[in-house]
Design an enzyme around this catalytic site. Sequence first.
Site, PDB file in Angstrom:
ATOM      1  N   GLU A   1      -1.845  -6.835   7.878  1.00  0.00           N
ATOM      2  CA  GLU A   1      -0.512  -6.866   8.455  1.00  0.00           C
ATOM      3  C   GLU A   1      -0.541  -7.624   9.780  1.00  0.00           C
ATOM      4  O   GLU A   1      -1.620  -7.891  10.333  1.00  0.00           O
ATOM      5  CB  GLU A   1      -0.032  -5.423   8.659  1.00  0.00           C
ATOM      6  CG  GLU A   1       1.366  -5.253   9.213  1.00  0.00           C
ATOM      7  CD  GLU A   1       2.446  -5.824   8.329  1.00  0.00           C
ATOM      8  OE1 GLU A   1       2.578  -7.068   8.329  1.00  0.00           O
ATOM      9  OE2 GLU A   1       3.149  -5.066   7.652  1.00  0.00           O
TER      10      GLU A   1
ATOM     11  N   HIS B   1       0.822  -1.217   0.000  1.00  0.00           N
ATOM     12  CA  HIS B   1       0.000   0.000   0.000  1.00  0.00           C
ATOM     13  C   HIS B   1       0.853   1.263   0.000  1.00  0.00           C
ATOM     14  O   HIS B   1       2.058   1.243   0.289  1.00  0.00           O
ATOM     15  CB  HIS B   1      -0.902   0.011   1.233  1.00  0.00           C
ATOM     16  CG  HIS B   1      -0.127   0.076   2.509  1.00  0.00           C
ATOM     17  ND1 HIS B   1       0.433   1.229   2.994  1.00  0.00           N
ATOM     18  CD2 HIS B   1       0.216  -0.884   3.377  1.00  0.00           C
ATOM     19  CE1 HIS B   1       1.068   0.992   4.115  1.00  0.00           C
ATOM     20  NE2 HIS B   1       0.959  -0.300   4.364  1.00  0.00           N
TER      21      HIS B   1
END
Length: 215
Positions: free
Chosen positions: A112, A40
């Site tokens: 994550e 990202h």
Amino acid sequence: MSTEPIPALHTRPPGLLQLEALGAALPLAPACDHFYFLRHGQTGRNAQRIFQDVDEPLSALGLQQAARAAELLAGEPIRSIVCSDARRALDTAHAVAVPHGLTPAAQDMLRERHFGALIGTSSAAIDWACEPEGGETLAQFVARKHRALDAALGQPAPVLVVAHGGTLYALAAMLGVPVDASVLGNAQPLRFERTGTTWRAVPLQGQLRGESALA
């Protein structure tokens, strides 16, 4: 992973050898011969090197990086986009999906690593082998990543996976691909290619200046 601690690009953080060993013990064998990966765009806490939660938005630079990644990926023959449902990854995925007319499939398993009580504290000295209170152990994280990536790469190919820095570390270990500074930048599109049984990661063109070293 749910927070994204990637270290300074020219250093190897403590615990990375353990992560790589755990990943190598859970190899991936995708049926495809190539796919794409995109970390990202940058967030404010990336820049500040702080463990972040799932609702952290992209910064102004992160939005620019996502737009640039969309340009770099626009000509690639992508058929499926699978992403983490963390806001920073989901917003990046939506940006790069536009040229392809696709809707990203968001998966919480692609988040994550969850760093529990460390969220909101400095990630400058990240140790991947730590066992944070209320968070995931390294073994739990790598096992989750294996399941998530195996499912994502089973989608109609070629697949684009949009996720986090920790995901990239785990993915590379599972495929036996070396990780260096050229692949770790925010919103740096990567093409993973297989020749026989050997994989490599190829960065697509360049990346914006000013990206953070943190996931």
